[in-house]
Design a protein around this motif. Structure first.
Motif, PDB file in Angstrom:
ATOM      1  N   PHE A  56       0.839  -1.190   0.000  1.00 40.53           N
ATOM      2  CA  PHE A  56       0.000   0.000   0.000  1.00 40.53           C
ATOM      3  C   PHE A  56       0.879   1.247   0.000  1.00 40.53           C
ATOM      4  O   PHE A  56       1.827   1.351   0.776  1.00 40.53           O
ATOM      5  CB  PHE A  56      -0.910   0.001   1.230  1.00 40.53           C
ATOM      6  CG  PHE A  56      -1.694   1.263   1.390  1.00 40.53           C
ATOM      7  CD1 PHE A  56      -2.732   1.564   0.527  1.00 40.53           C
ATOM      8  CD2 PHE A  56      -1.384   2.165   2.394  1.00 40.53           C
ATOM      9  CE1 PHE A  56      -3.450   2.742   0.662  1.00 40.53           C
ATOM     10  CE2 PHE A  56      -2.095   3.333   2.539  1.00 40.53           C
ATOM     11  CZ  PHE A  56      -3.138   3.625   1.671  1.00 40.53           C
ATOM     12  N   ASP A  57       0.568   2.185  -0.878  1.00 36.34           N
ATOM     13  CA  ASP A  57       1.296   3.445  -0.958  1.00 36.34           C
ATOM     14  C   ASP A  57       0.388   4.552  -0.434  1.00 36.34           C
ATOM     15  O   ASP A  57      -0.607   4.902  -1.077  1.00 36.34           O
ATOM     16  CB  ASP A  57       1.696   3.727  -2.406  1.00 36.34           C
ATOM     17  CG  ASP A  57       2.518   5.000  -2.558  1.00 36.34           C
ATOM     18  OD1 ASP A  57       2.872   5.618  -1.528  1.00 36.34           O
ATOM     19  OD2 ASP A  57       2.807   5.378  -3.702  1.00 36.34           O
ATOM     20  N   PRO A  58       0.685   5.138   0.728  1.00 33.74           N
ATOM     21  CA  PRO A  58      -0.199   6.147   1.310  1.00 33.74           C
ATOM     22  C   PRO A  58      -0.093   7.530   0.653  1.00 33.74           C
ATOM     23  O   PRO A  58      -0.921   8.394   0.901  1.00 33.74           O
ATOM     24  CB  PRO A  58       0.255   6.216   2.765  1.00 33.74           C
ATOM     25  CG  PRO A  58       1.700   5.850   2.712  1.00 33.74           C
ATOM     26  CD  PRO A  58       1.800   4.823   1.608  1.00 33.74           C
ATOM     27  N   VAL A  59       0.893   7.757  -0.197  1.00 31.84           N
ATOM     28  CA  VAL A  59       1.116   9.100  -0.758  1.00 31.84           C
ATOM     29  C   VAL A  59      -0.076   9.589  -1.584  1.00 31.84           C
ATOM     30  O   VAL A  59      -0.526  10.726  -1.380  1.00 31.84           O
ATOM     31  CB  VAL A  59       2.434   9.150  -1.556  1.00 31.84           C
ATOM     32  CG1 VAL A  59       2.589  10.464  -2.302  1.00 31.84           C
ATOM     33  CG2 VAL A  59       3.614   8.925  -0.628  1.00 31.84           C
ATOM     34  N   PRO A  60      -0.633   8.813  -2.529  1.00 28.02           N
ATOM     35  CA  PRO A  60      -1.778   9.348  -3.283  1.00 28.02           C
ATOM     36  C   PRO A  60      -2.971   9.685  -2.392  1.00 28.02           C
ATOM     37  O   PRO A  60      -3.627  10.712  -2.594  1.00 28.02           O
ATOM     38  CB  PRO A  60      -2.124   8.229  -4.262  1.00 28.02           C
ATOM     39  CG  PRO A  60      -0.878   7.427  -4.393  1.00 28.02           C
ATOM     40  CD  PRO A  60      -0.208   7.520  -3.062  1.00 28.02           C
ATOM     41  N   LEU A  61      -3.251   8.849  -1.402  1.00 28.74           N
ATOM     42  CA  LEU A  61      -4.367   9.109  -0.498  1.00 28.74           C
ATOM     43  C   LEU A  61      -4.114  10.371   0.336  1.00 28.74           C
ATOM     44  O   LEU A  61      -5.003  11.220   0.493  1.00 28.74           O
ATOM     45  CB  LEU A  61      -4.602   7.909   0.414  1.00 28.74           C
ATOM     46  CG  LEU A  61      -5.800   7.978   1.334  1.00 28.74           C
ATOM     47  CD1 LEU A  61      -7.087   8.095   0.532  1.00 28.74           C
ATOM     48  CD2 LEU A  61      -5.845   6.750   2.228  1.00 28.74           C
ATOM     49  N   ALA A  62      -2.920  10.532   0.843  1.00 28.86           N
ATOM     50  CA  ALA A  62      -2.580  11.722   1.637  1.00 28.86           C
ATOM     51  C   ALA A  62      -2.630  12.982   0.774  1.00 28.86           C
ATOM     52  O   ALA A  62      -3.090  14.036   1.224  1.00 28.86           O
ATOM     53  CB  ALA A  62      -1.190  11.552   2.256  1.00 28.86           C
ATOM     54  N   THR A  63      -2.171  12.885  -0.472  1.00 30.06           N
ATOM     55  CA  THR A  63      -2.219  14.036  -1.378  1.00 30.06           C
ATOM     56  C   THR A  63      -3.654  14.440  -1.664  1.00 30.06           C
ATOM     57  O   THR A  63      -3.998  15.639  -1.627  1.00 30.06           O
ATOM     58  CB  THR A  63      -1.487  13.708  -2.692  1.00 30.06           C
ATOM     59  OG1 THR A  63      -0.139  13.346  -2.390  1.00 30.06           O
ATOM     60  CG2 THR A  63      -1.493  14.893  -3.639  1.00 30.06           C
ATOM     61  N   ALA A  64      -4.511  13.469  -1.936  1.00 31.78           N
ATOM     62  CA  ALA A  64      -5.925  13.769  -2.194  1.00 31.78           C
ATOM     63  C   ALA A  64      -6.568  14.402  -0.966  1.00 31.78           C
ATOM     64  O   ALA A  64      -7.339  15.366  -1.080  1.00 31.78           O
ATOM     65  CB  ALA A  64      -6.664  12.502  -2.599  1.00 31.78           C
ATOM     66  N   GLY A  65      -6.273  13.897   0.224  1.00 27.48           N
ATOM     67  CA  GLY A  65      -6.814  14.468   1.455  1.00 27.48           C
ATOM     68  C   GLY A  65      -6.361  15.897   1.667  1.00 27.48           C
ATOM     69  O   GLY A  65      -7.148  16.765   2.039  1.00 27.48           O
TER      70      GLY A  65
END
Length: 85
Positions: A56-65
């Motif tokens: 799991f790569d949290p970067v795209p989710l954190a960027t969207a948030g």
């Protein structure tokens, strides 16, 4: 093998290489965690046949948030200015 080229660095090759590789393989400690720790990649002469799933790569989710929060903050500031006029 008498020559090893890993794709980085200078290829290694000499008569003692097979014995050195065997000792390295015998003393190598398997990692406890990581993409390839439980399921290795499967390769053949044709190339890579299968890989374990990517972690799991949290970067795209954190960027969207972060973008969502910035949009809400900017939008609320805009609406506050419009309502005060």
């Amino acid at each position: 093998p008498n020559v090893v080229g890993c794709g980085h660095g200078i290829p290694m090759g000499n008569a003692s290489l097979p014995d050195r590789l065997q000792r390295f393989a015998e003393s190598f400690k398997r990692p406890r965690r990581g993409r390839y720790a439980d399921t290795p990649a499967v390769v053949s002469a044709a190339g890579v046949e299968s890989l374990p799933p990517a972690p799991f790569d949290p970067v795209p989710l954190a960027t969207a948030g972060a973008l969502l929060i910035a949009g809400v903050a900017l939008g609320s500031g805009y609406m506050e200015d419009r309502l005060s006029d």
